[in-house]
Design a protein around this motif. Sequence first.
Motif, mmCIF file in Angstrom:
data_model
loop_
_atom_site.group_PDB
_atom_site.id
_atom_site.type_symbol
_atom_site.label_atom_id
_atom_site.label_comp_id
_atom_site.label_asym_id
_atom_site.label_seq_id
_atom_site.Cartn_x
_atom_site.Cartn_y
_atom_site.Cartn_z
ATOM 1 N N ILE A 141 36.808 43.068 20.940
ATOM 2 C CA ILE A 141 38.394 43.543 20.871
ATOM 3 C C ILE A 141 38.974 44.209 21.928
ATOM 4 O O ILE A 141 39.495 44.345 22.569
ATOM 5 N N TYR A 142 37.252 44.603 22.539
ATOM 6 C CA TYR A 142 37.531 45.425 24.434
ATOM 7 C C TYR A 142 37.236 44.673 25.187
ATOM 8 O O TYR A 142 37.482 45.473 26.223
ATOM 9 N N ASP A 143 37.305 43.278 24.829
ATOM 10 C CA ASP A 143 36.414 42.373 25.936
ATOM 11 C C ASP A 143 35.448 42.815 27.478
ATOM 12 O O ASP A 143 35.299 42.788 27.947
ATOM 13 N N ARG A 144 34.438 43.167 26.285
ATOM 14 C CA ARG A 144 32.882 43.567 26.655
ATOM 15 C C ARG A 144 31.925 42.439 26.948
ATOM 16 O O ARG A 144 32.659 41.627 26.139
ATOM 17 N N LEU A 145 31.744 42.731 27.873
ATOM 18 C CA LEU A 145 30.640 40.712 28.417
ATOM 19 C C LEU A 145 29.466 40.876 27.108
ATOM 20 O O LEU A 145 28.367 42.761 27.840
ATOM 21 N N TRP A 146 29.088 40.412 27.022
ATOM 22 C CA TRP A 146 27.490 40.269 26.400
ATOM 23 C C TRP A 146 26.684 39.630 26.257
ATOM 24 O O TRP A 146 26.915 37.982 25.565
ATOM 25 N N ASN A 147 25.446 39.571 27.052
ATOM 26 C CA ASN A 147 24.783 38.317 27.127
ATOM 27 C C ASN A 147 23.975 38.353 26.271
ATOM 28 O O ASN A 147 23.350 39.810 25.984
ATOM 29 N N SER A 148 23.144 37.222 25.954
ATOM 30 C CA SER A 148 21.821 36.945 25.210
ATOM 31 C C SER A 148 20.566 37.385 25.897
ATOM 32 O O SER A 148 20.738 37.532 27.316
ATOM 33 N N TYR A 149 19.848 38.268 25.293
ATOM 34 C CA TYR A 149 18.247 38.671 26.173
ATOM 35 C C TYR A 149 17.387 38.752 25.289
ATOM 36 O O TYR A 149 17.911 39.429 23.683
ATOM 37 N N PHE A 150 15.782 37.666 25.508
ATOM 38 C CA PHE A 150 15.587 37.599 24.510
ATOM 39 C C PHE A 150 13.735 37.832 25.704
ATOM 40 O O PHE A 150 13.369 37.618 26.469
ATOM 41 N N LYS A 151 12.504 37.803 24.735
ATOM 42 C CA LYS A 151 11.164 38.100 25.161
ATOM 43 C C LYS A 151 10.626 37.222 24.447
ATOM 44 O O LYS A 151 10.561 37.148 23.505
ATOM 45 N N MET A 152 9.553 37.091 25.226
ATOM 46 C CA MET A 152 8.591 35.812 24.079
ATOM 47 C C MET A 152 7.801 36.184 23.642
ATOM 48 O O MET A 152 7.914 35.398 22.327
ATOM 49 N N GLU A 153 7.511 37.571 23.482
ATOM 50 C CA GLU A 153 6.970 38.083 22.415
ATOM 51 C C GLU A 153 7.285 38.546 21.056
ATOM 52 O O GLU A 153 7.240 38.946 20.422
ATOM 53 N N TRP A 154 8.529 38.030 21.382
ATOM 54 C CA TRP A 154 9.750 37.920 19.936
ATOM 55 C C TRP A 154 10.030 37.672 19.165
ATOM 56 O O TRP A 154 9.688 36.165 19.434
ATOM 57 N N THR A 155 10.186 37.550 18.386
ATOM 58 C CA THR A 155 10.800 36.740 16.675
ATOM 59 C C THR A 155 12.113 36.727 16.841
ATOM 60 O O THR A 155 12.889 37.734 16.299
ATOM 61 N N GLU A 156 12.802 35.509 16.771
ATOM 62 C CA GLU A 156 14.495 35.895 16.296
ATOM 63 C C GLU A 156 14.524 35.518 14.705
ATOM 64 O O GLU A 156 14.010 34.427 14.147
ATOM 65 N N ILE A 157 15.762 36.973 13.909
ATOM 66 C CA ILE A 157 15.805 36.229 13.166
ATOM 67 C C ILE A 157 17.444 36.458 12.543
ATOM 68 O O ILE A 157 18.332 36.557 14.306
ATOM 69 N N SER A 158 18.339 35.972 11.805
ATOM 70 C CA SER A 158 20.054 35.634 11.666
ATOM 71 C C SER A 158 20.159 34.995 10.494
ATOM 72 O O SER A 158 18.792 35.734 9.650
ATOM 73 N N THR A 159 21.526 35.521 9.899
ATOM 74 C CA THR A 159 22.331 35.279 9.258
ATOM 75 C C THR A 159 23.017 34.808 9.222
ATOM 76 O O THR A 159 23.475 34.224 10.233
ATOM 77 N N ALA A 160 24.188 34.489 8.269
ATOM 78 C CA ALA A 160 24.621 33.549 7.957
ATOM 79 C C ALA A 160 26.171 34.419 7.249
ATOM 80 O O ALA A 160 27.823 34.293 7.282
ATOM 81 N N LEU A 161 25.920 35.402 6.931
ATOM 82 C CA LEU A 161 26.868 36.475 6.235
ATOM 83 C C LEU A 161 27.210 36.942 7.505
ATOM 84 O O LEU A 161 26.387 37.926 8.515
ATOM 85 N N ASP A 162 28.336 37.605 6.937
ATOM 86 C CA ASP A 162 29.147 38.856 7.470
ATOM 87 C C ASP A 162 28.471 40.109 7.554
ATOM 88 O O ASP A 162 27.806 41.194 6.289
ATOM 89 N N VAL A 163 28.495 40.396 8.625
ATOM 90 C CA VAL A 163 28.058 41.733 8.748
ATOM 91 C C VAL A 163 29.612 43.130 9.509
ATOM 92 O O VAL A 163 30.029 42.692 10.516
ATOM 93 N N ASP A 164 29.252 43.520 8.461
ATOM 94 C CA ASP A 164 30.007 45.173 9.149
ATOM 95 C C ASP A 164 30.083 45.699 10.148
ATOM 96 O O ASP A 164 28.655 46.570 10.508
#
Length: 590
Positions: A141-164
Amino acid sequence: MEKTLSKPYKTVRYFPDGIKNCYNLNVTKGRRYLIRASFAYGNYDGRDIKPVFDVYLGPNLWVTIDFETQVNSQQTDIIHIATSNSLQICLVKTTETTPVISALELRPMGNNSYITKSGSLKGYGRYLSKSGPLLRYSSDIYDRLWNSYFKMEWTEISTALDVDNSNNYKPPKAALKTAGTPTNTRAPLTIEWSSENPDDQYYLYTHFAEIQELQANETREFNILFNGELYYGPLVPDKLKITTIKSQSPKTCDGGKCSLQLIRTNISTLPPLLNAFEVFRVIQFPQSETDGSDVVAIKSIKDTYALSRINWQGDPCVPQQLRDLSSSGLTGTIAAAIQNLTQLENLDLSNNNLTGGVPEFLNNMKSLLVINLSGNDLNGSIPQALQREGLELVVEGNPRLCLSGSCRKPSKKKVLVPIVASVVSAAIFIAVLVLSLVLRKKKSTTVEGLQLPPRTPMDTFANSPEPSFDQKSRRFTYSEVIKMTNNFQRVLGKGGFGYVYHGTVNSFEQVAVKVLSQFSTQGYKQFKAEVDLLLRVHHTNLVSLVGYCYEGDHLALIYEFLPNGNLKEHLADIQEKEVNPSLTGVFDYE
C-alpha cells in the motif's frame, strides 16, 4: 511486474539550460514520505555522453548520479519527514553534461513507522524467496519495492494461507507467505553486507510470521544477533501473523562488515525462519531550509532584478555556487529588500552593472562579514560605518566610488593643473613652507588640531595624550596597518621619522604608510611638523592625509599614494635634463 518496473525508464526529461532545475512538490509539514527518483540514459541525444550530476532534496545533497561508472539506469529512494509544506527536488549541473530524470514518485507513509532519532533513511526492502516477482503497489500500500533475496544454503518454505500483516509497517502479504530457513537446521541464518564508511549508521526491520503447521512436539525459537551481539530474543513467531522487530537506535558496523544472524535456542526443535527484512542507512541533512521571511525577501530581490526562473528555482541558498548574485547581469541600484536578509554573512554583488551609491542600510545587517561590490558602476562615497573592523569590503572596479569624506566635487569648468615653471620656484615654495613652520614653532609648542608633549627616545606613546585630528582623518588600528602593508613588505623610503611603506586600503586604494620609529627623537619632531603642515596647508602639490594610527607604542600616518616618485628624484632628474618639470603628483614621503 517487470514490465511495470521498466516503464519509468522508457521516457526521459533533460535540462540543457541553467545550473539548477527543480520540481516543487506539495507536502504536509511533519509527514513522513517515501521519495523515489529513477534515472536512465539511453543515448537519447545521439551524443553518447554519459551524464554526471547532483540531486538535491531541499537545501541538501541527496545523491550523485554518475552514469560514467554505473549502469545506464539507476533508482534511489529515501524515507524523509517534510520540514515545510513544500518540497523541492533539484537536479544540479556539476559538469558539462546534461542532467536527466525518468520518474519522480512521492508516497505518504504511516507516521508511526520508520521512526529514527535523527536523519532520513536510504535503503531497500527484501523478502526471502527463490524466484519471487518484484512486489510494489498494489501489493504494497506504500509502494515500497520488495526484491526477492535467497542464498544457496537456505531452504524455502511457503504457505497458501492468508497471513495477517496488520501493524505499523504492513509489508506485502505476498512477502510474508514465503520464508527462508537454513538447510543445516543447526546452523544460523546469516545475512551480511558491506558498509562503505565504518561510521555509517543503520536501522534494521525484520518481519517474521510462522507459516508452517507445527506439531505438538515442535518448537521454533531463536535469538537475533547483530555483529555478534544479542539484538533481540528469544523470539517465537506468531502463527500466520506478522511480528516486526525494529532497531531502537542506529547501529554501526565494525570494520565495515555488517552481519545479521538468527540462531536457534537450545529448546528449539526447528531452525529459525525469516520472511522479509529491510536495512536502511541513515542520511543526515544538516542544512536547514531557508527561513520563510528570507524567502520572501529573496523573491522581492528576484522581482526587482527580473532574474530568470532557471537560476532561482528551489531553495534559493543552495547549492554553494548559487548562493550569491555575482555575474547575474543585475542593473539599477542595490535593492532595498536585501536588508531583510538579516542573517546573511556574505553578500556578493560583484561583476554586475549596478549603479547609484552604496546604501547605508548595509551597516544595519550586523551578520555581514563580507560585502563584495567589485566590478560595478557605483558612485559617490562609501558610508563611513561600512569601513569598520571585522567587515571585509571589496569595491575595486568602481571608478566613480570613493572613501567617505574623500570625494571631491568636480569643478564646473575644466581647468589645467598648475605647473611650477622651474626648479627655482619649487625651491622657493618649499622654503616658504619650512620657514613658516619654524616661526610658528618658536611661538608655541601647541599645534592647532594636534596636542603633542615633548618626547625622549625612551618615552612611549602610551604615556602621551592622543593627537586630535580633523574629522576627515580616519583612525586605523595597528593590526589594520599591518594588514594594509602586507606586514610591511614594500619599503618606499626611509628618513629621520622612520620607514615609509606601500599599502592598500579597502583592497583598491593605494596609500603610503609612514611608521614612526619608537626610538627616534628627530622622527617625533618631524611627525609634529608634518601633521601641522598637512592640517594647515592644502595645495595641489602636497599629498593629502588619509588617516593615522595611534595605538600604544605605535604611531603612523597614512597618505594618499602618488606613483610618480618623490620630489628629490624629480628635482635631480630635472636638473640633469634641464627641462621644466611638473610637480603635480609627486611628494617627498621621506
